[in-house]
Design a protein around this motif. Structure first.
Motif, PDB file in Angstrom:
ATOM      1  N   ASP A 125      34.504   6.020 -10.537  1.00  0.00           N
ATOM      2  CA  ASP A 125      33.562   6.498  -9.699  1.00  0.00           C
ATOM      3  C   ASP A 125      33.787   8.125 -10.097  1.00  0.00           C
ATOM      4  N   ILE A 126      32.836   8.918 -10.606  1.00  0.00           N
ATOM      5  CA  ILE A 126      33.073  10.107 -11.199  1.00  0.00           C
ATOM      6  C   ILE A 126      32.008  11.178 -10.519  1.00  0.00           C
ATOM      7  N   ALA A 127      32.138  12.344 -10.543  1.00  0.00           N
ATOM      8  CA  ALA A 127      31.206  13.476 -10.109  1.00  0.00           C
ATOM      9  C   ALA A 127      31.833  14.812 -10.960  1.00  0.00           C
ATOM     10  N   ILE A 128      30.620  15.169 -11.532  1.00  0.00           N
ATOM     11  CA  ILE A 128      31.256  16.688 -12.435  1.00  0.00           C
ATOM     12  C   ILE A 128      30.336  17.530 -11.932  1.00  0.00           C
ATOM     13  N   PHE A 129      30.990  18.914 -11.476  1.00  0.00           N
ATOM     14  CA  PHE A 129      30.254  19.852 -10.895  1.00  0.00           C
ATOM     15  C   PHE A 129      30.315  21.177 -11.819  1.00  0.00           C
ATOM     16  N   ARG A 130      29.323  21.971 -11.884  1.00  0.00           N
ATOM     17  CA  ARG A 130      29.397  23.349 -12.427  1.00  0.00           C
ATOM     18  C   ARG A 130      28.602  24.338 -11.293  1.00  0.00           C
ATOM     19  N   ASN A 131      29.335  25.498 -11.200  1.00  0.00           N
ATOM     20  CA  ASN A 131      29.073  26.510 -10.096  1.00  0.00           C
ATOM     21  C   ASN A 131      28.565  25.702  -9.030  1.00  0.00           C
ATOM     22  N   ASP A 132      29.151  25.003  -8.200  1.00  0.00           N
ATOM     23  CA  ASP A 132      28.975  24.180  -7.093  1.00  0.00           C
ATOM     24  C   ASP A 132      28.045  23.167  -7.083  1.00  0.00           C
ATOM     25  N   ARG A 133      27.344  23.046  -8.280  1.00  0.00           N
ATOM     26  CA  ARG A 133      26.068  22.062  -8.152  1.00  0.00           C
ATOM     27  C   ARG A 133      26.541  20.912  -8.993  1.00  0.00           C
ATOM     28  N   ARG A 134      26.113  19.704  -8.791  1.00  0.00           N
ATOM     29  CA  ARG A 134      26.605  18.516  -9.336  1.00  0.00           C
ATOM     30  C   ARG A 134      25.642  18.488 -10.632  1.00  0.00           C
ATOM     31  N   VAL A 135      26.476  18.345 -11.745  1.00  0.00           N
ATOM     32  CA  VAL A 135      25.605  18.102 -12.929  1.00  0.00           C
ATOM     33  C   VAL A 135      25.783  16.560 -13.566  1.00  0.00           C
ATOM     34  N   HIS A 136      26.745  15.750 -13.047  1.00  0.00           N
ATOM     35  CA  HIS A 136      26.754  14.381 -13.288  1.00  0.00           C
ATOM     36  C   HIS A 136      27.539  13.674 -12.289  1.00  0.00           C
ATOM     37  N   ARG A 137      26.976  12.470 -12.021  1.00  0.00           N
ATOM     38  CA  ARG A 137      27.530  11.488 -11.178  1.00  0.00           C
ATOM     39  C   ARG A 137      27.292  10.166 -11.882  1.00  0.00           C
TER      40      ARG A 137
END
Length: 151
Positions: A125-137
């Motif tokens: 179960d993964i979430a990827i963030f860039r500049n405090d914005r989720r870009v992938h889940r």
């Protein structure tokens, strides 16, 4: 009293007021508009407002390992924060919270399970963030199905 217009303001005061107003406007423009113009902090790429990143998720199961791979669509390396839970049969095997990583299309995020147990489900179960914005889940489940020997 024709021709009198009130007290006269010295020319030097008018010029000083104009100069202060121009400097204040310039400073405000740099502070508010700098990131939009690509004037971010040195050494750190500043994304354009239209820069979109997507991730391609690939999962591969082998006899001796399971590989979860997440590749961003952008070629240039970018900083991301990654949070994930890796479960083995419902039990936590590995956890990462806001792990800072540099990723690009040629250098993806890879999470590997070594020596997976046969007939056991593995979930990432993964979430990827860039500049405090989720870009992938995503939540990915794979099961290592191995044939059992019968006699």
């Amino acid at each position: 009293m024709a021709g009198t217009s009130g007290p006269r303001v010295p020319r030097s005061r008018v010029l000083t007021a104009v100069a202060v107003a121009l400097l204040a406007g310039l400073l405000l423009g740099v502070l508010l508009g700098g990131p939009l113009l690509g004037l971010g902090s040195p050494g750190q790429p500043t994304p354009t407002p239209t820069e979109e990143v997507r991730f391609e998720a690939v999962t591969e199961g082998y006899d001796d390992r399971i590989v979860f791979r997440f590749s961003p669509t952008l070629q240039q390396p970018r900083q991301y924060a990654v949070t994930y839970d890796l479960l083995e049969g419902g039990n936590t095997l590995e956890t990462a919270r806001n792990r800072s990583v540099t990723l690009s299309a040629s250098d993806p995020l890879v999470v590997t399970v070594e020596d997976p147990q046969p007939n056991t489900e593995y979930t990432l179960d993964i979430a990827i963030f860039r500049n405090d914005r989720r870009v992938h889940r995503s939540e990915i489940t794979i099961s290592q199905q191995r044939p059992t020997a019968t006699t």
